[in-house]
Design an enzyme around this catalytic site. Structure first.
Site, PDB file in Angstrom:
ATOM      1  N   PRO A  69       4.067  -4.433  -6.141  1.00 28.09           N
ATOM      2  CA  PRO A  69       5.032  -3.403  -6.545  1.00 28.09           C
ATOM      3  C   PRO A  69       5.304  -3.419  -8.052  1.00 28.09           C
ATOM      4  O   PRO A  69       5.902  -2.488  -8.579  1.00 28.09           O
ATOM      5  CB  PRO A  69       6.301  -3.752  -5.758  1.00 28.09           C
ATOM      6  CG  PRO A  69       6.016  -4.956  -4.956  1.00 28.09           C
ATOM      7  CD  PRO A  69       4.607  -5.398  -5.172  1.00 28.09           C
TER       8      PRO A  69
ATOM      9  N   ASP B  49      -8.639  19.476  -5.249  1.00 26.13           N
ATOM     10  CA  ASP B  49      -7.543  18.724  -4.632  1.00 26.13           C
ATOM     11  C   ASP B  49      -6.247  18.893  -5.398  1.00 26.13           C
ATOM     12  O   ASP B  49      -6.256  19.006  -6.612  1.00 26.13           O
ATOM     13  CB  ASP B  49      -7.814  17.209  -4.709  1.00 26.13           C
ATOM     14  CG  ASP B  49      -8.839  16.755  -3.727  1.00 26.13           C
ATOM     15  OD1 ASP B  49      -9.092  17.492  -2.770  1.00 26.13           O
ATOM     16  OD2 ASP B  49      -9.375  15.659  -3.933  1.00 26.13           O
TER      17      ASP B  49
ATOM     18  N   GLU C 279       6.688 -13.424  -0.614  1.00 26.35           N
ATOM     19  CA  GLU C 279       7.507 -13.100  -1.784  1.00 26.35           C
ATOM     20  C   GLU C 279       6.648 -12.720  -2.983  1.00 26.35           C
ATOM     21  O   GLU C 279       7.141 -12.199  -3.962  1.00 26.35           O
ATOM     22  CB  GLU C 279       8.396 -14.290  -2.147  1.00 26.35           C
ATOM     23  CG  GLU C 279       9.760 -14.282  -1.484  1.00 26.35           C
ATOM     24  CD  GLU C 279      10.456 -12.935  -1.494  1.00 26.35           C
ATOM     25  OE1 GLU C 279      10.823 -12.469  -2.581  1.00 26.35           O
ATOM     26  OE2 GLU C 279      10.616 -12.344  -0.412  1.00 26.35           O
TER      27      GLU C 279
ATOM     28  N   ARG D 162     -13.248   8.689  -1.414  1.00 26.03           N
ATOM     29  CA  ARG D 162     -13.504  10.115  -1.180  1.00 26.03           C
ATOM     30  C   ARG D 162     -13.952  10.841  -2.458  1.00 26.03           C
ATOM     31  O   ARG D 162     -14.458  11.952  -2.392  1.00 26.03           O
ATOM     32  CB  ARG D 162     -12.299  10.813  -0.532  1.00 26.03           C
ATOM     33  CG  ARG D 162     -11.077  10.877  -1.376  1.00 26.03           C
ATOM     34  CD  ARG D 162      -9.902  11.416  -0.596  1.00 26.03           C
ATOM     35  NE  ARG D 162     -10.008  12.843  -0.307  1.00 26.03           N
ATOM     36  CZ  ARG D 162      -9.885  13.804  -1.215  1.00 26.03           C
ATOM     37  NH1 ARG D 162      -9.685  13.507  -2.486  1.00 26.03           N
ATOM     38  NH2 ARG D 162      -9.980  15.076  -0.872  1.00 26.03           N
TER      39      ARG D 162
END
Ligand code: ADE
Length: 252
Positions: A94, A174, A121, A159
């Site tokens: 993150p 896209d 963690e 992709r």
């Protein structure tokens, strides 16, 4: 493209890679996915991959040794030294840079990627400092591990590889590919429950259709993600369209 994934849960990857476009890409050898269980690179009899954090605190931290050794084993498998130097080693965390279509396009240029899925963690800081060459987050929220983020990154990158999607042209339009959202799509029937497909799309006039697509792209982006327009190069006509569609600011 070759993708090596370091994870404590290789079984999580079985289903996504065994169906649909992914399976086809693997069967056609457009991509190869190698799963490595981090525990296989431990040396104690309990296969310990994590330990308590120094200084205390909640949760467990992934140990550095098995991760370094797994990456070194993968690298020793590659012959060309040039390729090793350019090889991205991506830690999913993150705290990483926020993943985007642009980053996917950047990663799609490599012939080989290594992805490290963090867990618990976190991962011992030395992995970040001395092993990973990149850190990616898929959004400002915290998942239980890096496996789902790795799948998101891999799906988005694979992709884009030539030949993976049915039509080579498809990723070009896209949403996000050109920095804007994609125009609305319709298929048959031309009328469903009284709701008709916009007439221009059934007109056969390709120039008018292309113009409608561009206008819808701009209108949709303006309505839903106006900040994306600030980063895009628009032609004069398109800028005028944005002005026409933007409600005037109220005078104070
Ligand atoms: N691991 C846990 N949460 C994550 C996130 N948002 N992105 C990447 N890796 C993660």
């Amino acid at each position: 493209m070759r993708i090596d994934i370091l994870t404590l849960f290789p079984q999580m990857f079985q289903v996504p890679f065994s169906a649909g476009i992914f399976k086809r890409a693997i069967d056609h050898k457009l991509v190869s996915i190698n799963l490595h269980n981090i525990r296989d690179y431990t040396h104690d009899k309990h296969h310990t991959a994590d330990d308590y954090p120094y200084g205390g605190g909640p949760g467990m931290v992934l140990k550095p040794e098995p991760i370094f050794e797994a990456v070194e084993a993968i690298k020793s498998d590659i012959s060309a030294k040039e390729e090793v130097r350019a090889l991205p080693i991506i830690l999913l965390t993150p705290q990483g840079r926020l993943f985007s279509q642009q980053i996917a396009q950047e990663l799609a240029k490599y012939s080989h990627l290594i992805l490290i899925c963090g867990h618990y963690e976190g991962v011992d800081e030395r992995v970040r400092e001395h092993l990973a060459t990149d850190e990616i987050s898929i959004g400002d929220y915290v998942l239980t591990g890096g496996e789902l983020p790795a799948m998101v990154v891999i799906d988005t990158v694979v992709r884009l590889l030539p030949g993976v999607l049915g039509s080579e042209a498809s990723p070009v339009n896209d949403s996000h590919a050109n920095g804007l959202l994609e125009y609305p799509q319709y298929t048959r029937p031309a009328e469903y429950r009284g709701w008709s497909v916009p007439e221009v799309l059934t007109s056969g006039n390709h120039a008018q259709i292309a113009k409608w697509h561009r206008e819808q792209t701009i209108q949709r982006t303006l309505e839903r993600r106006p900040e994306l327009l600030d980063k895009t190069n628009l032609c004069l006509e398109e800028k005028q369209l944005v002005e026409r569609l933007t409600p005037p600011l109220k005078q104070s």
